[in-house]
Design an enzyme around this catalytic site. Structure first.
Site, short mmCIF file in Angstrom:
data_model
loop_
_atom_site.label_atom_id
_atom_site.label_comp_id
_atom_site.label_asym_id
_atom_site.label_seq_id
_atom_site.Cartn_x
_atom_site.Cartn_y
_atom_site.Cartn_z
N HIS A 283 0.83 -1.20 0.00
CA HIS A 283 0.00 0.00 0.00
C HIS A 283 0.87 1.26 0.00
O HIS A 283 0.63 2.19 -0.77
CB HIS A 283 -0.91 0.02 1.24
CG HIS A 283 -1.86 -1.12 1.31
ND1 HIS A 283 -2.66 -1.34 2.42
CD2 HIS A 283 -2.17 -2.10 0.42
CE1 HIS A 283 -3.40 -2.42 2.20
NE2 HIS A 283 -3.12 -2.89 1.01
N TYR B 297 1.38 4.47 -3.30
CA TYR B 297 1.26 5.92 -3.35
C TYR B 297 2.45 6.54 -4.07
O TYR B 297 2.30 7.52 -4.80
CB TYR B 297 1.09 6.48 -1.95
CG TYR B 297 -0.15 5.99 -1.26
CD1 TYR B 297 -1.41 6.25 -1.79
CD2 TYR B 297 -0.08 5.22 -0.11
CE1 TYR B 297 -2.56 5.76 -1.19
CE2 TYR B 297 -1.24 4.73 0.51
CZ TYR B 297 -2.46 5.01 -0.03
OH TYR B 297 -3.60 4.52 0.56
N GLU C 100 -6.77 1.40 10.81
CA GLU C 100 -7.21 0.76 9.57
C GLU C 100 -8.61 1.18 9.15
O GLU C 100 -8.89 1.34 7.96
CB GLU C 100 -7.20 -0.76 9.75
CG GLU C 100 -5.85 -1.36 10.10
CD GLU C 100 -5.15 -1.96 8.91
OE1 GLU C 100 -5.64 -1.78 7.78
OE2 GLU C 100 -4.11 -2.61 9.12
N GLU D 193 -8.04 -3.50 3.67
CA GLU D 193 -8.26 -2.95 5.02
C GLU D 193 -9.54 -3.51 5.64
O GLU D 193 -9.63 -3.65 6.86
CB GLU D 193 -8.34 -1.42 4.97
CG GLU D 193 -7.14 -0.70 4.35
CD GLU D 193 -5.83 -0.92 5.07
OE1 GLU D 193 -5.76 -1.80 5.96
OE2 GLU D 193 -4.87 -0.22 4.75
N HIS E 211 -8.32 -6.67 7.15
CA HIS E 211 -7.41 -6.40 8.28
C HIS E 211 -8.20 -5.96 9.52
O HIS E 211 -7.98 -6.48 10.62
CB HIS E 211 -6.42 -5.30 7.91
CG HIS E 211 -5.54 -5.63 6.74
ND1 HIS E 211 -4.63 -4.74 6.20
CD2 HIS E 211 -5.43 -6.77 6.00
CE1 HIS E 211 -4.02 -5.29 5.18
NE2 HIS E 211 -4.49 -6.52 5.03
#
Length: 330
Positions: free
Chosen positions: A101, A105, A158, A192, A195
């Site tokens: 993740h 970006y 998260e 997420e 998670h």
């Protein structure tokens, strides 16, 4: 001489079926940012105002920092308090994907931003007081908190704190802009979802073992932390969104996701905000399904290895014994 026995992990003997189900879900969902054609969004990027470009860039800078905290410190701290070897394996998987993740970006930056703009993004990230405060607060719990406190911090990060950054790409997706950038965010959201559900479940197992008095103290600490984080998040949101005029909509979105975080932890919602209060354009985008393009001929929106659904709060239920069971599909 050390006579301790080092035990091999045995996936044929599962203590907690949720560990196995989560491992399978995460491996089915595996993806990499290199398979998303971000350059297809350049035309959309050029139509954005300078203020909007700054918002997108700083948004993702903040998300990069939080994913870095989660990958470098968060999962490492949770691994010290696992119940099963299989749980530790799942956390290893989560840690790797948090690194994916964070890297994603940078792929967005390298596509949309100049070298000098990228330097500014990371300088802003390093110096923003509200961003640094939430990273430091969460990491402080990872370093010094109890096992249950660490799980609360992880779920709040998260399922709540990430979402001030997720609002922007979901908003643009709803207006047919930056579709490939948004696709990366939707893939991250899908991760997420798993998670937050998994770590929240592990929290609930430990929480249910506490005495009534200990549960009361844990709840007080948890809600106090959420208030503290939300107060800081309000300031962070004003700094990011005031110039484009989206602040109040984003704060509604944050409160909605704060409630989702509490639900992952088996607790009652705090805020009155529901899905119907959130901008419907963004709620449509928050759906964690992705566009299904053929993997070999055109890896575009929806880099999928098979057909994968997200896992959310409704997928599992905890019985009176504290054991989580998967709900049957309707």
């Amino acid at each position: 001489m050390n006579n301790d026995i080092y035990k091999a992990i045995n996936w044929n003997e599962i203590e907690d079926q949720v560990d196995k189900a989560t491992w399978e879900k995460l491996t089915e969902q595996f993806w990499l940012d290199t398979r998303i054609p971000l350059s297809n969004d350049l035309d959309d990027w050029r139509t954005l105002s300078p203020a909007e470009k700054t918002l997108v860039s700083h948004d993702f800078g903040g998300l990069t920092l939080l994913d870095t905290v989660q990958s470098q410190d968060g999962m490492e701290s949770l691994r010290h308090d696992t119940r099963t070897a299989h749980e530790e394996a799942v956390l290893n998987n989560i840690q790797f994907m948090e690194s994916v993740h964070a890297k994603s970006y940078s792929s967005i930056f390298s596509t949309l931003n100049t070298a000098s703009e990228i330097t500014e993004i990371f300088e802003w990230t390093d110096k923003n007081e509200f961003l640094q405060k939430k990273a430091q607060r969460i990491n402080g719990i990872y370093q010094n908190g109890t096992p249950l406190e660490k799980k609360v911090a992880s779920v709040f990060l998260e399922t709540f704190l990430f979402y001030s950054g997720f609002y922007t790409p979901l908003y643009y997706l709803g207006h047919n802009k930056l579709a490939n950038v948004a696709e990366i965010i939707k893939l991250i959201l899908r991760d997420e979802s798993v998670h937050g559900t998994f770590i929240g479940y592990k929290f609930q197992l430990g929480f249910n073992e506490l005495s009534e008095e200990e549960q009361g103290k844990m709840k007080t600490w948890m809600y106090d932390l959420l208030f503290e984080l939300y107060e800081n998040e309000e300031k962070y949101t004003h700094e990011l969104y005031d110039e484009v005029g989206w602040t109040e909509e984003v704060l509604t979105f944050l409160r909605y996701n704060a409630n989702k975080a509490l639900m992952n932890l088996g607790q009652d919602p705090l805020f009155p905000d529901t899905a119907s209060d959130v901008n419907p354009v963004v709620m449509n985008g928050i759906s964690t399904s992705t566009s299904n393009h053929d993997f070999f001929s055109q890896v575009g929106n929806g880099y999928l290895l098979g057909s994968v659904e997200s896992m959310d709060d409704s997928d599992y239920e905890i019985g009176e014994s504290g054991q989580m069971k998967r709900r049957p599909k309707r």
